[in-house]
Design a protein around this motif. Structure first.
Motif, mmCIF file in Angstrom:
data_model
loop_
_atom_site.group_PDB
_atom_site.id
_atom_site.type_symbol
_atom_site.label_atom_id
_atom_site.label_comp_id
_atom_site.label_asym_id
_atom_site.label_seq_id
_atom_site.Cartn_x
_atom_site.Cartn_y
_atom_site.Cartn_z
ATOM 1 N N VAL A 65 30.811 30.345 41.539
ATOM 2 C CA VAL A 65 31.530 31.561 41.934
ATOM 3 C C VAL A 65 30.872 32.194 43.153
ATOM 4 C CG1 VAL A 65 32.167 33.902 41.234
ATOM 5 C CG2 VAL A 65 32.411 32.010 39.614
ATOM 6 N N SER A 66 29.559 32.244 43.157
ATOM 7 C CA SER A 66 28.823 32.903 44.233
ATOM 8 C C SER A 66 29.054 32.234 45.583
ATOM 9 C CB SER A 66 27.321 32.908 43.920
ATOM 10 O OG SER A 66 27.056 33.607 42.729
ATOM 11 N N LYS A 67 29.215 30.916 45.574
ATOM 12 C CA LYS A 67 29.354 30.185 46.834
ATOM 13 C C LYS A 67 30.798 30.021 47.303
ATOM 14 C CE LYS A 67 25.065 27.588 47.018
ATOM 15 N NZ LYS A 67 24.456 26.265 47.263
ATOM 16 N N ASP A 68 31.749 30.289 46.421
ATOM 17 C CA ASP A 68 33.162 30.106 46.776
ATOM 18 C C ASP A 68 33.812 31.468 47.027
ATOM 19 O OD1 ASP A 68 35.791 29.432 47.104
ATOM 20 O OD2 ASP A 68 35.988 28.305 45.234
ATOM 21 N N ASN A 69 33.590 31.986 48.222
ATOM 22 C CA ASN A 69 34.078 33.323 48.532
ATOM 23 C C ASN A 69 35.553 33.353 48.918
ATOM 24 O OD1 ASN A 69 30.951 33.433 50.063
ATOM 25 N ND2 ASN A 69 31.405 34.588 48.214
ATOM 26 N N ALA A 70 36.180 32.178 49.001
ATOM 27 C CA ALA A 70 37.620 32.142 49.251
ATOM 28 C C ALA A 70 38.396 32.283 47.939
ATOM 29 C CB ALA A 70 38.000 30.844 49.960
ATOM 30 N N THR A 71 37.845 31.727 46.866
ATOM 31 C CA THR A 71 38.523 31.777 45.565
ATOM 32 C C THR A 71 38.156 33.035 44.785
ATOM 33 O OG1 THR A 71 38.496 29.356 45.480
ATOM 34 C CG2 THR A 71 38.927 30.512 43.411
ATOM 35 N N TYR A 72 36.927 33.531 44.970
ATOM 36 C CA TYR A 72 36.443 34.672 44.190
ATOM 37 C C TYR A 72 36.107 35.815 45.151
ATOM 38 C CZ TYR A 72 36.109 30.926 40.795
ATOM 39 O OH TYR A 72 36.405 29.855 39.974
ATOM 40 N N LEU A 73 36.905 36.861 45.103
ATOM 41 C CA LEU A 73 36.841 37.935 46.082
ATOM 42 C C LEU A 73 36.063 39.145 45.569
ATOM 43 C CD1 LEU A 73 40.588 37.919 47.234
ATOM 44 C CD2 LEU A 73 38.657 36.680 48.264
ATOM 45 N N ASN A 74 35.475 39.883 46.516
ATOM 46 C CA ASN A 74 34.828 41.153 46.193
ATOM 47 C C ASN A 74 35.833 42.302 46.168
ATOM 48 O OD1 ASN A 74 32.739 39.298 46.851
ATOM 49 N ND2 ASN A 74 31.349 41.001 47.216
ATOM 50 N N THR A 322 37.151 39.054 41.814
ATOM 51 C CA THR A 322 38.582 38.953 41.545
ATOM 52 C C THR A 322 39.060 37.574 41.980
ATOM 53 O OG1 THR A 322 38.928 41.330 41.845
ATOM 54 C CG2 THR A 322 40.867 39.918 42.024
ATOM 55 N N VAL A 323 39.795 36.893 41.119
ATOM 56 C CA VAL A 323 40.271 35.533 41.405
ATOM 57 C C VAL A 323 41.424 35.603 42.409
ATOM 58 C CG1 VAL A 323 41.245 33.432 40.403
ATOM 59 C CG2 VAL A 323 39.561 34.787 39.104
ATOM 60 N N ALA A 324 41.269 34.887 43.531
ATOM 61 C CA ALA A 324 42.262 34.932 44.603
ATOM 62 C C ALA A 324 43.443 33.992 44.367
ATOM 63 C CB ALA A 324 41.600 34.595 45.937
ATOM 64 N N LYS A 325 43.212 32.926 43.605
ATOM 65 C CA LYS A 325 44.266 31.940 43.339
ATOM 66 C C LYS A 325 43.952 31.238 42.029
ATOM 67 C CE LYS A 325 41.768 28.654 46.269
ATOM 68 N NZ LYS A 325 41.751 27.898 47.524
ATOM 69 N N ASP A 326 44.966 30.702 41.398
ATOM 70 C CA ASP A 326 44.756 29.989 40.133
ATOM 71 C C ASP A 326 43.693 28.906 40.330
ATOM 72 O OD1 ASP A 326 46.815 31.566 39.327
ATOM 73 O OD2 ASP A 326 48.197 29.931 38.819
ATOM 74 N N THR A 327 42.776 28.801 39.368
ATOM 75 C CA THR A 327 41.675 27.855 39.503
ATOM 76 C C THR A 327 41.101 27.531 38.136
ATOM 77 O OG1 THR A 327 39.608 27.434 40.727
ATOM 78 C CG2 THR A 327 39.871 29.629 39.771
ATOM 79 N N GLN A 328 40.141 26.621 38.117
ATOM 80 C CA GLN A 328 39.418 26.276 36.891
ATOM 81 C C GLN A 328 37.946 26.603 37.069
ATOM 82 O OE1 GLN A 328 40.102 22.149 35.861
ATOM 83 N NE2 GLN A 328 41.908 22.672 34.651
ATOM 84 N N LEU A 329 37.337 27.085 35.998
ATOM 85 C CA LEU A 329 35.910 27.396 36.015
ATOM 86 C C LEU A 329 35.362 27.185 34.611
ATOM 87 C CD1 LEU A 329 33.472 28.587 37.664
ATOM 88 C CD2 LEU A 329 34.113 30.815 36.703
ATOM 89 N N GLN A 332 37.821 26.494 31.916
ATOM 90 C CA GLN A 332 38.846 27.490 31.614
ATOM 91 C C GLN A 332 39.822 27.642 32.782
ATOM 92 O OE1 GLN A 332 38.855 28.454 28.493
ATOM 93 N NE2 GLN A 332 36.927 27.324 28.268
ATOM 94 N N GLU A 333 41.052 27.979 32.445
ATOM 95 C CA GLU A 333 42.087 28.200 33.456
ATOM 96 C C GLU A 333 42.103 29.681 33.827
ATOM 97 O OE1 GLU A 333 44.005 25.878 34.800
ATOM 98 O OE2 GLU A 333 43.382 24.186 33.524
ATOM 99 N N LEU A 334 41.774 29.973 35.084
ATOM 100 C CA LEU A 334 41.776 31.343 35.566
ATOM 101 C C LEU A 334 43.010 31.571 36.424
ATOM 102 C CD1 LEU A 334 38.847 31.015 34.584
ATOM 103 C CD2 LEU A 334 38.102 32.301 36.594
ATOM 104 N N LYS A 335 43.579 32.753 36.331
ATOM 105 C CA LYS A 335 44.799 33.073 37.058
ATOM 106 C C LYS A 335 44.511 34.043 38.202
ATOM 107 C CE LYS A 335 47.453 30.693 34.316
ATOM 108 N NZ LYS A 335 48.070 29.429 34.810
ATOM 109 N N GLN A 336 45.330 33.957 39.232
ATOM 110 C CA GLN A 336 45.214 34.888 40.350
ATOM 111 C C GLN A 336 45.225 36.331 39.821
ATOM 112 O OE1 GLN A 336 48.332 34.510 43.230
ATOM 113 N NE2 GLN A 336 47.583 36.163 44.539
ATOM 114 N N GLY A 337 44.273 37.127 40.298
ATOM 115 C CA GLY A 337 44.176 38.514 39.870
ATOM 116 C C GLY A 337 43.233 38.747 38.715
#
Length: 430
Positions: A65-74, A322-329, A332-337
């Motif tokens: 999460v820390s390194k993927d600043n396009a998928t996980y927003l501040n 905040t999740v910017a787009k649907d992804t997996q982590l 788990q399936e994470l949804k935008q928002g």
């Protein structure tokens, strides 16, 4: 469809309860259990007082999460866990933003890097070497006062609290006579959940009162640094405050909100975090006379002491994303928002990354902890924090023959920035 792992109500409350972070061993036990079941787990809106979020406790997942600043927003949701009423209060105070303070930790690309670059060179080792002598003088004066007060002292109140505060205020151009005011405001911002630190005189504060206390501290900070800005524009010096006051982004000076946020994050974050790590290192040495004797005889061990103290204490205990787009982590399936908490305390005590993580081991190698974060948002002041701690411990080791506990240490009640709020020690001078 697989069921989503969700924390039970008791664990959910504990994760967001400031008192849990003062009960360190039980907290780590809880995180170990949660992580072993799922490193990414859903926390429902417990008692309807907060938004649902994902709790991330695994080292690998927090790193991802820390390194993927396009998928996980501040942005746009707050980067520090807040109850619903706190978020509503912040939006009312700011005209719609969930962030009480606009700063480097709330910005995303591309604005984040533009603002980071304004002071990034100032905090690099090459420039910090130019102020090393000033920091060493502050450290020596701090040790002078400690020895004069001894042999029995509270290390937090007499050393680890005032020392980094004095350093960061000097960097910001704040006169020494104003430091007590800055300490009070810092404690109101980050100690608002602890009755011993929030300076309120109130033993039990409601969430609304805590939020109002923080808001008041922000307003006071802003008023103070407005005066600093005016002075540094007329008479700029080599300090970082002059850099901020005279900075330009995209051809325009910083607006007032962003400029004040810059000052506040440097003033506040640069103080409490280093204080917590310094106190943690001293507590570990006080409980381990052999390790104290080794580092006193061999100063090359100091770098390991400093790094392990930062991991072991993890002063910044979490950030929200905040999740910017649907992804997996973490499966788990994470949804935008979706909102998620990356918990550094849990990640820095993950046994899959750190052998026997609760043991303070100055020789730990590798020690790729996440206490400074990672990626684009890695702590701007990490080199300063390491330098401050090394210089202080050099001064301490030169002048102390022995250190031992003189009572029970106590941690602060805080979900965000935490650490020891008292550390009774008996000091024997060299």
């Amino acid at each position: 469809m697989a069921s989503v792992p969700t924390l039970n109500a008791e664990d959910g409350r504990a994760v967001i309860d400031p008192a849990s972070y003062a009960d360190w061993d039980n907290l780590l036990d809880r995180f170990d259990t949660i992580r072993s079941q799922s490193p990414v787990v859903r926390v429902a809106g417990v008692d309807d007082v907060h938004r649902p979020f994902w709790l991330v406790t695994g080292y690998d997942e927090v790193m991802q999460v820390s390194k993927d600043n396009a998928t996980y927003l501040n942005n746009p949701q707050t980067v520090v866990f807040s109850l619903n009423e706190g978020i509503a209060f912040a939006k009312a105070m700011t005209g719609g933003s969930e962030h009480m303070v606009a700063s480097l930790v709330t910005f995303d690309a591309p604005i984040h890097m533009k603002y980071r670059k304004l002071t990034q060179e100032w905090f690099m080792p090459k420039n910090l070497r130019t102020i090393e002598g000033e920091i060493r003088a502050i450290a020596e004066r701090t040790v002078d006062r400690m020895l004069a007060a001894g042999p029995d002292i509270d290390f937090v109140k007499q050393v680890s609290g005032p020392y980094p505060l004095h350093v960061v205020m000097q960097i910001l151009g704040v006169p020494e006579e104003d430091e007590p005011r800055m300490l009070m405001l810092t404690q109101q911002m980050f100690g608002g959940q602890d009755e011993d630190l929030n300076q309120s005189g109130m033993a039990a504060m409601t969430p609304e009162q805590i939020t109002q206390l923080v808001a008041g501290a922000v307003k006071d900070f802003e008023a103070y640094f407005a005066g600093i800005t005016a002075e540094k524009r007329v008479n700029p010096t080599s300090d970082v405050a002059s850099t901020i006051a005279n900075s330009v982004v995209d051809g325009s000076p910083l607006n007032d909100r962003d400029m004040m946020g810059y000052y506040i994050i440097l003033a506040a974050a640069g103080h409490d975090t280093t204080s917590a790590s310094t106190a943690g290192a001293m507590m570990a040495l006080a409980h381990d006379p052999e390790q104290f004797a080794r580092v006193k005889a061999d100063r090359s061990l100091l770098a390991g002491i400093v790094e392990e103290a930062i991991r072991w204490t993890s002063p910044v205990q979490h950030f929200m994303r905040t999740v910017a787009k649907d992804t997996q982590l973490g499966g788990q399936e994470l949804k935008q928002g979706d909102w998620l908490m990356i918990n550094y305390v849990a990640a820095n005590h993950d046994p899959s990354q750190f052998e026997d993580p609760r043991r303070f081991d100055a020789a730990r190698s590798p020690n790729r902890h996440l206490a400074f974060g990672a990626g684009a948002h890695q702590c701007l002041g990490l080199h300063l924090a390491r330098l401050e701690m090394r210089i202080l411990f050099e001064a301490l080791l030169d002048r102390i023959e022995r250190v031992e506990p003189a009572g029970e240490a106590h941690r602060s009640k805080s979900t965000f920035v935490g650490g020891l709020k008292s550390l009774p020690l008996r000091i024997t001078s060299a």
